[in-house]
Every structure is written in C-alpha cells, then in structure tokens.
Write an enzyme that holds these catalytic residues in place. Structure first.
Site, PDB file in Angstrom:
ATOM      1  N   ASP A  25       1.050  -1.073  -0.111  1.00 37.66           N
ATOM      2  CA  ASP A  25       0.003  -0.090  -0.018  1.00 37.66           C
ATOM      3  C   ASP A  25       0.991   1.227   0.079  1.00 37.66           C
ATOM      4  O   ASP A  25       0.582   2.365   0.613  1.00 37.66           O
ATOM      5  CB  ASP A  25      -1.040   0.014   1.298  1.00 37.66           C
ATOM      6  N   LYS A  28       2.011   1.564  -5.392  1.00 40.18           N
ATOM      7  CA  LYS A  28       2.654   0.797  -6.576  1.00 40.18           C
ATOM      8  C   LYS A  28       1.554   1.342  -7.813  1.00 40.18           C
ATOM      9  O   LYS A  28       2.349   1.530  -8.720  1.00 40.18           O
ATOM     10  CB  LYS A  28       2.687  -0.519  -6.282  1.00 40.18           C
ATOM     11  N   GLY A  52      -4.438  -4.420  -3.674  1.00 39.76           N
ATOM     12  CA  GLY A  52      -5.376  -3.415  -3.824  1.00 39.76           C
ATOM     13  C   GLY A  52      -4.669  -2.198  -4.650  1.00 39.76           C
ATOM     14  O   GLY A  52      -4.248  -1.495  -3.782  1.00 39.76           O
ATOM     15  N   HIS A  53      -4.575  -1.947  -6.003  1.00 41.81           N
ATOM     16  CA  HIS A  53      -3.902  -1.017  -6.457  1.00 41.81           C
ATOM     17  C   HIS A  53      -4.740   0.294  -6.855  1.00 41.81           C
ATOM     18  O   HIS A  53      -5.505   0.038  -7.629  1.00 41.81           O
ATOM     19  CB  HIS A  53      -3.040  -1.399  -7.458  1.00 41.81           C
TER      20      HIS A  53
HETATM   21  P1  GDP Z   1      -0.691  -0.045  -3.653  1.00 43.62           P
HETATM   22  O1  GDP Z   1      -1.111  -0.931  -3.093  1.00 43.62           O
HETATM   23  O2  GDP Z   1       0.885   0.128  -3.479  1.00 43.62           O
HETATM   24  O3  GDP Z   1      -0.885   0.327  -4.992  1.00 43.62           O
HETATM   25  O4  GDP Z   1      -1.003   1.173  -2.865  1.00 43.62           O
HETATM   26  P2  GDP Z   1      -2.806   1.468  -2.698  1.00 43.62           P
HETATM   27  O5  GDP Z   1      -3.174   1.872  -3.865  1.00 43.62           O
HETATM   28  O6  GDP Z   1      -3.191   0.421  -1.727  1.00 43.62           O
HETATM   29  O7  GDP Z   1      -2.492   2.841  -1.717  1.00 43.62           O
HETATM   30  C1  GDP Z   1      -1.774   4.198  -1.807  1.00 43.62           C
HETATM   31  C2  GDP Z   1      -2.712   5.239  -1.891  1.00 43.62           C
HETATM   32  O8  GDP Z   1      -2.020   6.425  -1.763  1.00 43.62           O
HETATM   33  C3  GDP Z   1      -3.628   5.178  -2.950  1.00 43.62           C
HETATM   34  O9  GDP Z   1      -4.971   5.839  -2.372  1.00 43.62           O
HETATM   35  C4  GDP Z   1      -3.183   6.236  -3.999  1.00 43.62           C
HETATM   36  O10 GDP Z   1      -3.814   6.932  -4.495  1.00 43.62           O
HETATM   37  C5  GDP Z   1      -2.612   7.150  -2.695  1.00 43.62           C
HETATM   38  N1  GDP Z   1      -1.157   7.840  -3.457  1.00 43.62           N
HETATM   39  C6  GDP Z   1      -0.285   7.248  -4.159  1.00 43.62           C
HETATM   40  N2  GDP Z   1       0.818   8.180  -4.224  1.00 43.62           N
HETATM   41  C7  GDP Z   1       0.416   9.323  -3.530  1.00 43.62           C
HETATM   42  C8  GDP Z   1       1.288  10.432  -3.043  1.00 43.62           C
HETATM   43  O11 GDP Z   1       2.243  10.799  -3.470  1.00 43.62           O
HETATM   44  N3  GDP Z   1       0.135  11.372  -2.277  1.00 43.62           N
HETATM   45  C9  GDP Z   1      -0.749  11.277  -1.844  1.00 43.62           C
HETATM   46  N4  GDP Z   1      -1.450  11.896  -1.238  1.00 43.62           N
HETATM   47  N5  GDP Z   1      -1.416   9.850  -2.225  1.00 43.62           N
HETATM   48  C10 GDP Z   1      -0.868   9.086  -2.696  1.00 43.62           C
HETATM   49  P1  IMO Z   2      -0.961  -4.682  -2.117  1.00 40.90           P
HETATM   50  O1  IMO Z   2      -0.332  -5.010  -3.354  1.00 40.90           O
HETATM   51  C1  IMO Z   2      -1.099  -4.742   2.220  1.00 40.90           C
HETATM   52  C2  IMO Z   2      -1.307  -8.617   3.884  1.00 40.90           C
HETATM   53  C3  IMO Z   2      -2.483  -9.014   4.738  1.00 40.90           C
HETATM   54  C4  IMO Z   2      -2.118  -9.800   5.812  1.00 40.90           C
HETATM   55  C5  IMO Z   2      -0.970 -10.617   5.165  1.00 40.90           C
HETATM   56  C6  IMO Z   2      -1.600 -12.061   4.721  1.00 40.90           C
HETATM   57  O2  IMO Z   2      -2.285  -3.689  -2.264  1.00 40.90           O
HETATM   58  O3  IMO Z   2       0.379  -3.664  -1.431  1.00 40.90           O
HETATM   59  P2  IMO Z   2      -2.842 -12.743   2.466  1.00 40.90           P
HETATM   60  O4  IMO Z   2      -4.304 -12.597   2.076  1.00 40.90           O
HETATM   61  O5  IMO Z   2      -1.591 -12.440   1.528  1.00 40.90           O
HETATM   62  O6  IMO Z   2      -2.562 -14.035   2.910  1.00 40.90           O
HETATM   63  O7  IMO Z   2      -2.598 -11.829   3.744  1.00 40.90           O
HETATM   64  O8  IMO Z   2      -0.584  -9.761   3.976  1.00 40.90           O
HETATM   65  N1  IMO Z   2      -1.110  -8.171   2.603  1.00 40.90           N
HETATM   66  C7  IMO Z   2      -1.228  -6.794   2.057  1.00 40.90           C
HETATM   67  N2  IMO Z   2      -1.201  -5.832   2.961  1.00 40.90           N
HETATM   68  N3  IMO Z   2      -1.016  -4.378   0.754  1.00 40.90           N
HETATM   69  C8  IMO Z   2      -1.320  -5.592  -0.056  1.00 40.90           C
HETATM   70  O9  IMO Z   2      -1.177  -5.771  -1.333  1.00 40.90           O
HETATM   71  C9  IMO Z   2      -1.466  -7.084   0.801  1.00 40.90           C
HETATM   72  N4  IMO Z   2      -1.436  -8.355   0.299  1.00 40.90           N
HETATM   73  C10 IMO Z   2      -1.798  -9.069   1.522  1.00 40.90           C
HETATM   74  O10 IMO Z   2      -3.318  -7.764   5.131  1.00 40.90           O
HETATM   75  O11 IMO Z   2      -1.360  -9.277   6.769  1.00 40.90           O
HETATM   76 MG    MG Z   3      -2.693  -1.674  -1.807  1.00 44.23          MG
END
Ligand code: GDP
Ligand code: IMO
Ligand code: MG
Length: 503
Positions: A25, A28, A52-53
């Site tokens: 999170d 990416k 969850g991207h």
């Molecule tokens: P991922 O799993 O690594 O793709 O990240 P997530 O999408 O789960 O969470 C990242 C969150 O940060 C999302 O809501 C993005 O829209 C937001 N985000 C990404 N880069 C930035 C940034 O530089 N600033 C802010 N404020 N939000 C960002």
């Molecule tokens: P992205 O790609 C954050 C965490 C779960 C749990 C552990 C094991 O969005 O960064 P699983 O369902 O994989 O067996 O859960 O890993 N986890 C994540 N935490 N971002 C993720 O993906 C995750 N994918 C799994 O919360 O602690």
């Molecule tokens: Mg994520």
C-alpha cells in the site's frame, strides 16, 4: 511532472520493475499507471486478489486487484499480462473485466499465462476458516492455501480449465487429498463461508462433502473458460518476443518486501516472494534482465494491514488490536471528523496514529480495513533494500506537510528476554542497528528516533525537485546517507502528474 526529465530518466531502460520496500500500500498502482505511459507491456507476477492498487485519473479513483494497473492507458497499443506467478482467481478477473467493459474500455490486449496456479473455492474456504485460528489477518482471497498447494505439488493451473476431463480428474484427486481437512470443518460454518459473494453465494456447497465437484467443474470449465479462452498465452514465449522486438516492459509488484514469504516478518506474511527476484520470475523473466527497480517507500511514515510486528506503530499494541477489530473508515470518520490537527499533536500516541491515518486516507483498498500507521522505519528500509536494490521512490511525501516535527527510526532498543539471533545473543537493553525479521524478536524492538523539522507549505503542485522545501531535502539527504541508496523519484500526490523525477 516535467515530461522531458521523465523521458530522459527512462531513455536507457527497457525492462523496469515497481516493488515495495514496506508492508504494501505504498502507491505502486499510481507509479505503474504513470510508467504505463512509457511501457508497451505491463506484467503482474506475484500475489493475487489480495492486492489493491489504486489509480487516480482526473480525480477519479479506480481500484484493481488482479488486472495490471496499466489497463487504463491507450488500450490499442499496450498489452497487460497476468504472469505465471499470479494466484489466479478467474471470478475476480472477470468481475474486473466487466467493470472495464461497462466503462466502454477495450480489454482485447490482455494476456494470461497458462501456467498461473488457480484459486479454487477450497482455497477461499480454508483461508477464511483457518485465519480465525492463525490470526494473521489475511485478506481471505485464498492466497496462503493456494501457494501451499502449489509448493506441495497439488495445485491446478489456468491451462486445466480448458480441458474439462483433465480438470475434473485433477479436482477430484485434489479434493480427495483434502477430504480429511474438509471432514473436520464445521458444516454450518463452512456453509456460511461458502455463502459469501466471493464463493458465488453457495453454489459450491454440498452437505455431504462440503464442496460440490460438479458445480466447480461446470463453473471453471464452462463459464470461466469461455470468457478467458482468447487471452491465454505462453508467457515466456511472449516475453522473449517482446524483448526481441525492443518493447518497453514494466513489471508490477504486489504486496511488499516486509510481507514476502522469503524475507517478511515471520508468520505475518503473504505466501509469495514480493522481492524483485520473485517478481521477475513470476513475470517470466530473470532478475538480471531487469534494468531498473523502483523501490517504493511511503514517506515519511508507513502502514501495515493485518497483524504482526510494527516497531514504529503509533499507539503500539492498542493500535494493532483496534485495527484488527474491524473498525471501518466510516466509523472512524464519524468519530474523529474535524479533529485531525488536534489528534496529530495529542500526547497520546494512539491518537497521533489515528491522525496520521486520517491525513493519509489509510484505509484498505481490498478489505476496507483501517491501516495501522507509524513513522518511517529506516532500519526496516535498509533491510528491504538488500533485496530490492538501492534506488528509491518516495511516495505520499505531501501527506505530512504542516507537521512541526518528523521522526525517523534509526535503531531499535530490545526490550524482551535474552534470545539468540544469527548466532548471537540479544539482551534486554541492547541497541540493534539491524532488522531481526523473526516476529518474536521484532515485537520487542522499540524504535530510537531521530527528529527533523517539518515544513508548512503545500508541496502537491511542485514539479522541480529543487523547489521542494529545504526540510524535505534534508530528510531525503539523510535517508540516502543512512541507506547508502539513491532517491530518484518523489511523489507528492495521487495523480499521475504529481511526480518529481530527481536527476
Ligand atoms: P499500492 O497497493 O501500493 O498500489 O497502494 P494503494 O493503492 O493500496 O494505496 C496507496 C494510496 O495512496 C492510494 O490511495 C493512492 O491513490 C495514494 N497515493 C499514491 N501516491 C500518493 C502520493 O504521492 N500522495 C498522496 N497523497 N497519495 C498518494
Ligand atoms: P498491495 O499489493 C497490504 C497482508 C494481509 C495480511 C498478510 C497475509 O495492495 O500492497 P494474504 O491474504 O496475502 O494471505 O494476507 O498480508 N497483505 C497486504 N497488505 N497490501 C497488500 O497488497 C497486501 N496483500 C496482503 O493484510 O496481513
Ligand atoms: Mg494496496
């Protein structure tokens, strides 16, 4: 974003990867979406629908779990691929494809490796039931049970859904192997879990055997196979040709190094290798074929979803328990609305953590859970860079604007009983400058911080690195020195354009 600098930065690269140096999170999805402008091919290689991207385009938010985050770009020319390392859940993919089609987008340029291991109803069922005991806090997407079966040589593959008899035979043998586990499950509990929408609301339930083989065969080799047939490729043949044709290739990582099965904090991990080595393999490439790795690092704080040690977590165990108890974003917003400034200067660290979560909008993109929040841990970052490389991309740097002070963890103080680690005894009171990944040790590591001045201005519209506040640049310099790394990219907002390339 300065387009010329971006172009120059990418000009000597053919294969690049986006990986995360924390617990996921970190943004990416945003970076992959931005780099998709440059890429011809975008490949997912690890994890599954546990990811969850989030991608924000013109203020509009899109969340993808399985489909590569490049899908919103110029669909006639870009190819999005699900690699052999992906825990492939056909239901989730079809649901995501439906959303894209409804939005009028083309999905013709999607490819799926015939070698990807297949998520079955069994995996979803067992993940959901066993985590009640294991308490890892999984996403319930069947990931652990699937990779377990893959390693144990029991799994089925995407290819099998196109051969009905083979599928039936393999599934029958598979479920026979699992019968003793299934027999031990409480039938009512299993029925309840199988009634979840992710399990197609009970169509797989069988009172006798818990899982209904024919219902699974029909769904997977019928509806799923018909829908996915045209997208299947031999991944390695595809990547070899793409390289020969000088295509730009982008590898999209999932999860993060500290969740990796090989390097993550023990037990509280996912089940695939989230480091660059695992990602390259899952994308049908060798690690040596990757020219550059964007090691994504949320700054100057970090988050974790699910349980497990997190030395810099604000509010410590109280925060871990609170976030595990199922509090939702809506509940938190209604309880604390309008109080962010007050929370951030509270003397109670738990409240500071709530303030940080609200400021960063840190709520799970896959499960909606509250993400645990705390300061950036440089001990953990340096450890992660051993496996993901020395080039860093800092994201969310805009989030902590207006805070008076920023703290970075530079060491730990060990507070537990004497314990051996890597052949050496660690004793209460010892200062550690390394990351002991075993959770029984890490749970007793208290951060030692170095404090920096914050900055007051809004940085979300800055395009040139030189124009960032001096306080930000001082922290960047410190991180580079501490980690022996190089910060090449600074993200200052969720939109594609809010990205600074520093060259
Ligand atoms: P991922 O799993 O690594 O793709 O990240 P997530 O999408 O789960 O969470 C990242 C969150 O940060 C999302 O809501 C993005 O829209 C937001 N985000 C990404 N880069 C930035 C940034 O530089 N600033 C802010 N404020 N939000 C960002
Ligand atoms: P992205 O790609 C954050 C965490 C779960 C749990 C552990 C094991 O969005 O960064 P699983 O369902 O994989 O067996 O859960 O890993 N986890 C994540 N935490 N971002 C993720 O993906 C995750 N994918 C799994 O919360 O602690
Ligand atoms: Mg994520």
């Amino acid at each position: 974003m300065q387009k010329e600098i971006f172009k120059k930065f990418m000009s000597d690269k053919q294969v690049v990867a986006v990986t995360c140096n924390q617990w996921g999170d970190t943004g990416k999805g945003k970076l992959v979406d931005l780099l998709s402008n440059w890429a011809d091919v975008i490949i997912r290689g690890t994890g599954g629908a546990n990811a969850g991207h989030t991608i924000v385009v013109d203020g509009q938010q899109n969340i993808f779990h399985l489909i590569p985050s490049g899908i919103l770009h110029d669909q006639n020319n870009k190819i999005n691929v699900l690699g052999r390392g992906v825990a492939f859940d056909p239901r989730v993919l079809i649901e995501e494809l439906d959303v894209l089609v409804q939005a009028g987008l083309s999905i013709n340029n999607l490819k799926i490796s015939h070698q990807a291991p297949l998520i079955l109803p069994y995996h979803l069922l067992v993940d959901r039931i066993s985590d009640k005991q294991q308490k890892i806090g999984t996403t319930g997407r069947g990931i652990g049970p699937l990779y377990t079966d893959f390693t144990a040589r029991h799994s089925l593959f995407v290819n099998d859904i196109f051969n009905k008899e083979v599928f039936r035979e393999k599934l029958t043998a598979f479920l026979q192997l699992k019968q003793s586990i299934l027999n031990k499950l409480d039938k009512e509990q299993a029925k309840e879990v199988l009634n979840h929408p992710h399990l197609e609301n009970g169509i797989y339930f069988d009172r006798e055997n818990i899982l209904n083989i024919e219902a699974i065969v029909e769904k997977y080799t019928g509806q799923y196979a018909d829908r996915l047939r045209d997208y299947i490729v031999d991944l390695e043949e595809f990547t070899t040709k793409a390289k020969q044709d000088d295509k730009h290739i982008l590898l999209e990582g999932a999860q993060g190094l500290l969740l990796s099965i090989d390097y993550g904090t023990t037990k509280f991990q996912t089940s695939s290798d989230c480091a660059i080595a695992g990602l390259a393999k899952g994308c049908g490439l060798r690690e040596s074929e990757v020219d550059y790795v964007f090691g994504i690092t949320k700054a100057f704080y970090m988050t974790r979803v699910g349980n497990g040690p997190f030395p810099t977590e604000l509010g410590g165990q109280k925060s871990e328990l609170y976030c595990a108890s199922g509090n939702t974003k809506d509940e938190e917003l209604s309880q604390y609305s309008g109080q962010v400034d007050k929370l951030l200067v509270s003397t109670d660290e738990f409240e500071q953590g709530v303030g940080m979560r609200l400021l960063g909008n840190e709520y799970g993109a896959t499960t909606g859970r509250t993400r645990r929040a705390g300061w950036l841990d440089l001990v953990a970052l340096k450890y992660a860079m051993q496996f993901n490389g020395s080039h860093l991309t800092l994201t969310k740097v805009d989030v902590l604007s207006k805070l008076a002070k920023i703290k970075l963890a530079v060491k730990y103080k060990y507070t537990g009983e004497d314990i051996f680690y890597a052949g050496k005894k660690i004793t209460k009171g010892d200062e550690l400058d390394f990351f002991p990944r075993f959770s029984e040790i890490l749970y007793h590591c208290q951060p030692i911080y170095r404090e920096f001045d914050g900055w007051q201005e809004d940085i979300s519209k800055i395009e040139d690195y030189n124009n960032l506040p001096i306080q930000v640049k001082e922290i960047v310099d410190f991180i580079e020195d501490y980690t022996n790394g190089k910060i090449d990219v600074v993200s200052v907002g969720p939109d594609r354009g809010q990205t600074i390339f520093k060259i």
